[in-house]
Design a protein around this motif. Structure first.
Motif, PDB file in Angstrom:
ATOM      1  N   CYS A 140       0.772  -1.216  -0.120  1.00 30.39           N
ATOM      2  CA  CYS A 140      -0.179  -0.025  -0.023  1.00 30.39           C
ATOM      3  C   CYS A 140       0.830   1.126   0.022  1.00 30.39           C
ATOM      4  O   CYS A 140       0.714   2.264  -0.784  1.00 30.39           O
ATOM      5  CB  CYS A 140      -0.947   0.080   1.283  1.00 30.39           C
ATOM      6  SG  CYS A 140      -2.133  -1.487   1.124  1.00 30.39           S
ATOM      7  N   GLY A 141       1.940   1.138   0.734  1.00 29.15           N
ATOM      8  CA  GLY A 141       2.872   2.361   0.764  1.00 29.15           C
ATOM      9  C   GLY A 141       3.584   2.583  -0.479  1.00 29.15           C
ATOM     10  O   GLY A 141       3.600   3.732  -0.922  1.00 29.15           O
ATOM     11  N   ARG A 142       3.841   1.814  -1.274  1.00 32.70           N
ATOM     12  CA  ARG A 142       4.505   1.748  -2.645  1.00 32.70           C
ATOM     13  C   ARG A 142       3.307   2.570  -3.445  1.00 32.70           C
ATOM     14  O   ARG A 142       3.972   3.380  -4.160  1.00 32.70           O
ATOM     15  CB  ARG A 142       4.939   0.711  -3.128  1.00 32.70           C
ATOM     16  CG  ARG A 142       6.239   0.082  -2.237  1.00 32.70           C
ATOM     17  CD  ARG A 142       6.622  -1.310  -3.009  1.00 32.70           C
ATOM     18  NE  ARG A 142       7.983  -1.852  -2.317  1.00 32.70           N
ATOM     19  CZ  ARG A 142       8.491  -2.934  -2.366  1.00 32.70           C
ATOM     20  NH1 ARG A 142       7.938  -3.828  -3.594  1.00 32.70           N
ATOM     21  NH2 ARG A 142       9.434  -3.289  -1.862  1.00 32.70           N
ATOM     22  N   GLY A 143       2.381   2.028  -3.489  1.00 38.09           N
ATOM     23  CA  GLY A 143       1.159   2.360  -4.530  1.00 38.09           C
ATOM     24  C   GLY A 143       1.072   4.041  -3.980  1.00 38.09           C
ATOM     25  O   GLY A 143       1.140   4.773  -4.864  1.00 38.09           O
ATOM     26  N   LEU A 144       0.905   4.311  -2.822  1.00 36.63           N
ATOM     27  CA  LEU A 144       0.881   5.782  -2.397  1.00 36.63           C
ATOM     28  C   LEU A 144       1.880   6.748  -2.662  1.00 36.63           C
ATOM     29  O   LEU A 144       1.590   7.716  -3.348  1.00 36.63           O
ATOM     30  CB  LEU A 144       0.354   5.968  -0.991  1.00 36.63           C
ATOM     31  CG  LEU A 144      -0.059   7.366  -0.286  1.00 36.63           C
ATOM     32  CD1 LEU A 144      -1.193   7.626  -0.860  1.00 36.63           C
ATOM     33  CD2 LEU A 144      -0.007   7.076   1.442  1.00 36.63           C
ATOM     34  N   TRP A 145       3.134   6.105  -2.564  1.00 38.62           N
ATOM     35  CA  TRP A 145       4.410   6.947  -2.826  1.00 38.62           C
ATOM     36  C   TRP A 145       4.404   7.175  -4.472  1.00 38.62           C
ATOM     37  O   TRP A 145       4.784   8.454  -4.930  1.00 38.62           O
ATOM     38  CB  TRP A 145       5.752   6.216  -2.388  1.00 38.62           C
ATOM     39  CG  TRP A 145       6.786   6.679  -3.034  1.00 38.62           C
ATOM     40  CD1 TRP A 145       7.801   6.313  -3.858  1.00 38.62           C
ATOM     41  CD2 TRP A 145       7.459   7.969  -2.409  1.00 38.62           C
ATOM     42  NE1 TRP A 145       8.824   7.152  -4.132  1.00 38.62           N
ATOM     43  CE2 TRP A 145       8.705   8.219  -3.150  1.00 38.62           C
ATOM     44  CE3 TRP A 145       7.145   8.933  -1.400  1.00 38.62           C
ATOM     45  CZ2 TRP A 145       9.619   9.403  -2.906  1.00 38.62           C
ATOM     46  CZ3 TRP A 145       7.961   9.777  -1.141  1.00 38.62           C
ATOM     47  CH2 TRP A 145       9.141  10.117  -1.894  1.00 38.62           C
ATOM     48  N   ARG A 146       4.207   6.255  -5.307  1.00 37.57           N
ATOM     49  CA  ARG A 146       3.840   6.531  -6.838  1.00 37.57           C
ATOM     50  C   ARG A 146       3.054   7.375  -7.200  1.00 37.57           C
ATOM     51  O   ARG A 146       3.418   8.545  -7.819  1.00 37.57           O
ATOM     52  CB  ARG A 146       3.686   5.256  -7.655  1.00 37.57           C
ATOM     53  CG  ARG A 146       4.692   4.069  -7.602  1.00 37.57           C
ATOM     54  CD  ARG A 146       4.291   2.970  -8.199  1.00 37.57           C
ATOM     55  NE  ARG A 146       5.437   1.945  -8.164  1.00 37.57           N
ATOM     56  CZ  ARG A 146       5.372   0.635  -8.577  1.00 37.57           C
ATOM     57  NH1 ARG A 146       4.064   0.178  -9.145  1.00 37.57           N
ATOM     58  NH2 ARG A 146       6.267  -0.243  -8.488  1.00 37.57           N
ATOM     59  N   ALA A 162       3.970  11.336  -8.870  1.00 35.12           N
ATOM     60  CA  ALA A 162       3.457  11.768  -9.966  1.00 35.12           C
ATOM     61  C   ALA A 162       3.061  13.239  -9.751  1.00 35.12           C
ATOM     62  O   ALA A 162       3.047  14.308 -10.653  1.00 35.12           O
ATOM     63  CB  ALA A 162       2.320  10.934 -10.692  1.00 35.12           C
ATOM     64  N   VAL A 163       2.015  13.199  -8.762  1.00 27.17           N
ATOM     65  CA  VAL A 163       1.382  14.632  -8.391  1.00 27.17           C
ATOM     66  C   VAL A 163       2.460  15.883  -8.215  1.00 27.17           C
ATOM     67  O   VAL A 163       2.249  16.988  -8.647  1.00 27.17           O
ATOM     68  CB  VAL A 163       0.465  14.670  -7.179  1.00 27.17           C
ATOM     69  CG1 VAL A 163       0.071  16.018  -6.690  1.00 27.17           C
ATOM     70  CG2 VAL A 163      -0.693  13.831  -7.593  1.00 27.17           C
ATOM     71  N   ALA A 164       3.369  15.306  -7.467  1.00 30.31           N
ATOM     72  CA  ALA A 164       4.662  16.380  -7.168  1.00 30.31           C
ATOM     73  C   ALA A 164       5.507  17.089  -8.451  1.00 30.31           C
ATOM     74  O   ALA A 164       5.411  17.957  -8.644  1.00 30.31           O
ATOM     75  CB  ALA A 164       5.577  15.796  -6.272  1.00 30.31           C
ATOM     76  N   ALA A 165       5.598  15.462  -9.385  1.00 33.06           N
ATOM     77  CA  ALA A 165       6.244  16.174 -10.735  1.00 33.06           C
ATOM     78  C   ALA A 165       5.429  17.303 -11.324  1.00 33.06           C
ATOM     79  O   ALA A 165       5.953  18.226 -12.021  1.00 33.06           O
ATOM     80  CB  ALA A 165       6.466  15.007 -11.329  1.00 33.06           C
ATOM     81  N   GLY A 166       4.113  17.023 -11.582  1.00 31.15           N
ATOM     82  CA  GLY A 166       3.583  17.778 -12.359  1.00 31.15           C
ATOM     83  C   GLY A 166       3.329  19.271 -11.784  1.00 31.15           C
ATOM     84  O   GLY A 166       3.410  20.215 -12.415  1.00 31.15           O
ATOM     85  N   VAL A 167       3.058  19.385 -10.195  1.00 38.92           N
ATOM     86  CA  VAL A 167       3.198  20.614  -9.746  1.00 38.92           C
ATOM     87  C   VAL A 167       4.650  21.391 -10.023  1.00 38.92           C
ATOM     88  O   VAL A 167       4.561  22.625 -10.167  1.00 38.92           O
ATOM     89  CB  VAL A 167       2.861  20.496  -8.373  1.00 38.92           C
ATOM     90  CG1 VAL A 167       2.855  21.758  -7.318  1.00 38.92           C
ATOM     91  CG2 VAL A 167       1.332  20.072  -8.211  1.00 38.92           C
ATOM     92  N   GLY A 168       5.589  20.604  -9.893  1.00 36.33           N
ATOM     93  CA  GLY A 168       6.995  21.057 -10.020  1.00 36.33           C
ATOM     94  C   GLY A 168       7.085  21.743 -11.400  1.00 36.33           C
ATOM     95  O   GLY A 168       7.550  22.721 -11.609  1.00 36.33           O
ATOM     96  N   VAL A 169       6.598  21.016 -12.501  1.00 37.02           N
ATOM     97  CA  VAL A 169       6.694  21.361 -13.680  1.00 37.02           C
ATOM     98  C   VAL A 169       6.272  22.967 -13.818  1.00 37.02           C
ATOM     99  O   VAL A 169       6.418  23.951 -14.599  1.00 37.02           O
ATOM    100  CB  VAL A 169       6.375  20.472 -14.861  1.00 37.02           C
ATOM    101  CG1 VAL A 169       6.162  21.139 -16.296  1.00 37.02           C
ATOM    102  CG2 VAL A 169       7.254  19.356 -14.738  1.00 37.02           C
ATOM    103  N   ALA A 170       4.790  22.894 -13.367  1.00 36.54           N
ATOM    104  CA  ALA A 170       3.893  24.146 -13.633  1.00 36.54           C
ATOM    105  C   ALA A 170       4.695  25.219 -12.712  1.00 36.54           C
ATOM    106  O   ALA A 170       4.918  26.352 -13.309  1.00 36.54           O
ATOM    107  CB  ALA A 170       2.542  23.879 -12.866  1.00 36.54           C
ATOM    108  N   LEU A 171       5.084  24.956 -11.560  1.00 35.49           N
ATOM    109  CA  LEU A 171       5.850  26.229 -10.843  1.00 35.49           C
ATOM    110  C   LEU A 171       7.040  26.747 -11.623  1.00 35.49           C
ATOM    111  O   LEU A 171       7.582  27.834 -11.592  1.00 35.49           O
ATOM    112  CB  LEU A 171       6.040  25.775  -9.321  1.00 35.49           C
ATOM    113  CG  LEU A 171       4.988  25.394  -8.484  1.00 35.49           C
ATOM    114  CD1 LEU A 171       5.485  24.768  -7.231  1.00 35.49           C
ATOM    115  CD2 LEU A 171       4.284  26.841  -8.167  1.00 35.49           C
TER     116      LEU A 171
END
Length: 363
Positions: free
Chosen positions: A167-173, A177-186
């Protein structure tokens, strides 16, 4: 030309500024330095006189006083107090050491051997009891704690842990992905809002202004600061030369003044004192020596000689009185018979060497 001038040792030509600055500076510096040099020489002479007449005798007196008040009492205390006390303490320490060695050898060693034997036997008994207790405790711990804990780890905790890890591995993935999208936008937002305007300001505003300031600074350095620095360097060099020249001239002036004052002091003080010592005090001293001191010394020697003779006579009288008292109380002493050597037993050259020497014959 420069190499030829340096090789010959000639000074380079001087400008009008150097010639115009040199003479006033030397005059002013000479006027200021002469009193300082005279005061310095006076302080040096006074310091030497103070050292030779006050400080050295005072140091010798303090050294003698310290020796008499500190060194001599310390040496006496060390020799007549500390050394006997130390020897007594060493003697007591040796006797105490001998006593302790006897107690250790005769009392403590047998007690220690007996205690060691008892402790060994007690240790063997305690080791046997402890081994039995530890074996029983190990069996109880194995079947009451280790076996249930192993079963719980194998059939309960391990499956639950694996499920939590998946469960932890799935949540980390998902979060990655969400952090990468936010970082590109910023990143794009910061680039458009900050980086591109900053690059434009640096390229079209700050760079030209900086170049203009550098050009102005170079002109100021070349046309203002360098000439002013050269002028200040010339003035400083001339002031330094003037100080050296004035110091030497002031030294000569101070030497002349010192010699004049020495001559005046010599003719006003030293020569009258010397004349009075030679012409007045020396004859008076000789007269006092011939009229008073020598007769007094001669009389003192005669008194001493008479005193010694009186003491010698008193000692002789006391010795004779003691002899008379011993004779009156104890009687005459018995004469000691001295044994004269026999002629045959006397040692001669013939008996010493073991052979007889024949008398020489007359031809």
């Amino acid at each position: 030309m420069d190499l030829e001038k340096r090789g010959t040792g000639e000074r380079p030509p001087e400008g009008c500024l150097v010639v115009a600055v040199r003479m006033p500076v030397r005059i002013v510096v000479l006027v200021l330095v002469v009193p300082v040099r005279v005061a310095w020489d006076a302080l040096v002479v006074g310091g030497r006189f103070l050292r030779d007449t006050v400080l050295r005798p005072l140091g010798r007196a303090l050294t003698w006083l310290g020796r008499v008040l500190v060194v001599v009492p310390l040496v006496w205390a060390y020799r007549w107090l500390l050394t006997p006390i130390g020897r007594a303490l060493v003697w007591f320490a040796r006797r105490a050491g001998d006593l302790l060695a006897w107690v250790y050898a005769r009392v403590l060693t047998p007690i220690g051997h007996a205690a060691e034997w008892l402790l060994r036997r007690l240790g063997l008994v305690l080791a046997a009891v402890g081994a039995a207790v530890l074996a029983g405790a190990a069996w109880l711990v194995r079947w009451l704690l280790v076996a249930p804990a192993t079963w719980c780890w194998t059939w309960i905790l391990t499956p639950v842990g694996r499920a939590l890890v998946w469960c932890g591995r799935g949540l980390w993935r998902v979060l990655t992905a969400v952090a990468a999208g936010v970082g590109v936008a910023l990143c794009w937002t910061c680039r458009v809002l900050f980086v591109l305007p900053a690059l434009a300001v640096w390229r079209w505003v700050l760079t030209p202004v900086g170049r203009a300031l550098v050009w102005c600074g170079r002109g100021l350095w070349r046309w203002v600061l360098v000439p002013v620095g050269r002028a200040l360097a010339v003035v400083g060099r001339e002031v330094a030369d003037a100080l050296g020249h004035a110091w030497r001239v002031a030294g000569r002036i101070s030497l002349a003044v010192g010699r004049f004052l020495g001559t005046v002091l010599r003719w006003l003080v030293v020569e009258p004192v010397r004349w009075a010592y030679r012409r007045v005090l020396t004859p008076v001293g000789h007269a006092v020596r011939e009229a008073v001191l020598r007769p007094a010394a001669r009389a003192a020697r005669q008194v001493g000689r008479a005193t010694r003779q009186a003491f010698a006579a008193a000692r002789g009288i006391a010795r004779q009185t003691g002899t008379d008292l011993r004779r009156a109380l104890l009687g005459e002493p018995r004469p000691v018979a001295r044994r004269e050597p026999v002629a045959a037993e006397t040692r001669t050259l013939e008996t010493r060497t073991g052979r007889e020497v024949s008398p020489p014959t007359r031809g």
